[in-house]
Design a protein around this motif. Structure first.
Motif, mmCIF file in Angstrom:
data_model
loop_
_atom_site.group_PDB
_atom_site.id
_atom_site.type_symbol
_atom_site.label_atom_id
_atom_site.label_comp_id
_atom_site.label_asym_id
_atom_site.label_seq_id
_atom_site.Cartn_x
_atom_site.Cartn_y
_atom_site.Cartn_z
ATOM 1 N N UNK A 253 -38.555 -7.616 -29.114
ATOM 2 C CA UNK A 253 -38.300 -6.786 -30.303
ATOM 3 C C UNK A 253 -36.809 -6.738 -30.612
ATOM 4 N N UNK A 254 -36.464 -6.988 -31.875
ATOM 5 C CA UNK A 254 -35.104 -6.777 -32.330
ATOM 6 C C UNK A 254 -34.159 -7.941 -32.075
ATOM 7 N N UNK A 255 -32.877 -7.664 -32.307
ATOM 8 C CA UNK A 255 -31.849 -8.706 -32.278
ATOM 9 C C UNK A 255 -31.156 -8.831 -30.936
ATOM 10 N N UNK A 256 -31.427 -7.937 -30.004
ATOM 11 C CA UNK A 256 -30.722 -7.958 -28.721
ATOM 12 C C UNK A 256 -31.422 -8.789 -27.658
ATOM 13 N N UNK A 257 -32.595 -9.315 -27.954
ATOM 14 C CA UNK A 257 -33.333 -10.089 -26.966
ATOM 15 C C UNK A 257 -32.749 -11.495 -26.824
ATOM 16 N N UNK A 258 -33.083 -12.144 -25.726
ATOM 17 C CA UNK A 258 -32.768 -13.555 -25.522
ATOM 18 C C UNK A 258 -34.068 -14.326 -25.738
ATOM 19 N N UNK A 259 -34.268 -14.787 -26.965
ATOM 20 C CA UNK A 259 -35.545 -15.416 -27.308
ATOM 21 C C UNK A 259 -35.775 -16.703 -26.518
ATOM 22 N N UNK A 260 -34.695 -17.420 -26.191
ATOM 23 C CA UNK A 260 -34.837 -18.652 -25.413
ATOM 24 C C UNK A 260 -35.375 -18.343 -24.020
ATOM 25 N N UNK A 261 -34.832 -17.316 -23.403
ATOM 26 C CA UNK A 261 -35.286 -16.939 -22.063
ATOM 27 C C UNK A 261 -36.721 -16.429 -22.094
ATOM 28 N N UNK A 262 -37.041 -15.604 -23.086
ATOM 29 C CA UNK A 262 -38.404 -15.088 -23.189
ATOM 30 C C UNK A 262 -39.407 -16.218 -23.437
ATOM 31 N N UNK A 263 -39.014 -17.227 -24.182
ATOM 32 C CA UNK A 263 -39.895 -18.373 -24.402
ATOM 33 C C UNK A 263 -40.102 -19.169 -23.125
ATOM 34 N N UNK A 264 -39.052 -19.245 -22.287
ATOM 35 C CA UNK A 264 -39.168 -19.971 -21.018
ATOM 36 C C UNK A 264 -40.057 -19.224 -20.035
ATOM 37 N N UNK A 265 -39.966 -17.908 -20.030
ATOM 38 C CA UNK A 265 -40.803 -17.099 -19.137
ATOM 39 C C UNK A 265 -42.236 -17.048 -19.652
ATOM 40 N N UNK A 266 -42.388 -16.919 -20.957
ATOM 41 C CA UNK A 266 -43.724 -16.823 -21.556
ATOM 42 C C UNK A 266 -44.388 -18.178 -21.600
ATOM 43 N N UNK A 267 -44.872 -18.625 -20.469
ATOM 44 C CA UNK A 267 -45.450 -19.962 -20.348
ATOM 45 C C UNK A 267 -46.657 -20.172 -21.260
#
Length: 336
Positions: A253-267
């Motif tokens: 949620x929002x602009x403070x997340x690291x979308x690249x990292x979340x995509x790597x974790x979210x297999x």
């Protein structure tokens, strides 16, 4: 869902096949059946797989085959018994004479999903808890009755906090979410990576409780920020996510997340909402993806006419060069 606990009484042989490279997703729509929501405008379906997970031979003469069906690694849900042909020693077994049927998934699979929620200072102090409660409620309602759900929380502390243990009781889950009203954060930091590891540990423990079924574990992680605690590195969190047999979805949620990292974790999927107004819709998308994955797990059961000896069993997907096979021993089989 990737984890299976093998409890068959005989050795299994898994054979997977691929669709012809010219098959389109419109073909997929045809053999899924009319009335299902199938995207026929996408790219070609190159890789159709039917993967054997487990099997049983039960007296008096029941055979059960557990398998998963995917197309280009995407789940293929909601087929019925008429979509498959069963052969014993190369000869068709009549669907009518054998009482062939697709058994409900809940009969053979334990589906357990953990919802892991970020309750760090950025969420609580910003007054976003109400919207998070609504989104989590949408998630639970969408999953339905076949899934057991647990709700855990994390902030800056080393350990995640159990809000509701694994349960199929929606009232208990709703009461747990309601109790978050007025929540006060203990540690305002964000131990995101550590929470992911601990969440997977809890699901590992849950899987050991259900050794009488195949276990489908899912971790759905929500956060509005990055790991700030620094107890576990991004690399270690991704490595653990890659190594686990459980499914992992991430929600940012929002602009403070690291979308690249979340995509790597979210297999198995990473979903993002720009603002809190879109949070419920994103939670609903994740729940829908989990349901689709679960519905691509099949249990095909039938009554074998064999009464003795070892025989070769093959299950084919009608209209496609894809099948699974194994051997079974019919010694002691009788009518009834």
């Amino acid at each position: 869902m990737r984890k299976v606990l093998f409890w068959a009484v005989m050795t299994l042989l898994a054979v997977s096949g691929c669709a012809d490279e010219t098959k389109k997703k419109r073909d997929t729509a045809e053999w899924l059946g009319e009335g299902l929501d199938v995207d026929t405008s996408g790219p070609e379906c190159f890789d159709l797989k039917m993967n054997l997970l487990d099997a049983q031979a039960l007296r008096p003469a029941v055979i059960r085959i557990y398998f998963k069906l995917t197309c280009d690694d995407e789940p293929v849900p909601s087929l019925n018994e008429e979509s498959f042909t069963v052969l014993e020693d190369g000869s068709n077994i009549s669907i009518f004479e054998s009482s062939q049927q697709i058994v409900p998934t809940v009969a053979g699979y334990q589906l357990s999903t953990m919802l892991l929620l970020d309750m760090s200072g950025s969420m609580v102090d910003a007054g976003l808890v109400d919207e998070l409660q609504d989104a989590a409620s949408t998630f639970i309602e969408r999953l339905g009755d076949e899934h057991e759900v647990a709700i855990y929380l994390f902030d800056g502390r080393a350990e995640i906090q159990e809000l509701v243990p694994f349960t199929g009781n929606k009232d208990h889950l709703s009461l747990g979410l309601s109790s978050l009203s007025g929540y006060e954060t203990v540690d305002p930091s964000t131990n995101l990576n550590g929470a992911i590891l601990r969440g997977l540990d809890v699901i590992d423990m849950e899987s050991s409780v259900h050794d009488d079924k195949l276990f489908g574990g899912t971790l759905a992680v929500f956060t509005d920020g990055r790991d700030q605690a620094g107890r576990v590195t991004d690399r270690d969190a991704v490595t653990r996510a890659e190594d686990t047999d459980h499914s992992i979805y991430t929600i940012g949620l929002g602009a403070e997340i690291d979308s690249t990292h979340l995509s790597s974790v979210g297999q198995d999927g990473a979903y993002f909402a720009d603002d809190v107004g879109g949070l419920a819709g994103v939670f609903d998308e994740v729940a829908s993806s989990i349901l689709t994955e679960a519905n691509s797990l099949y249990i095909l059961a039938y009554c074998s006419p064999k009464r003795a000896g070892v025989h070769n069993l093959e299950v084919r997907l009608n209209g496609h060069d894809v099948s699974i096979s194994r051997q079974f021993n019919a010694e002691g089989f009788t009518s009834g």
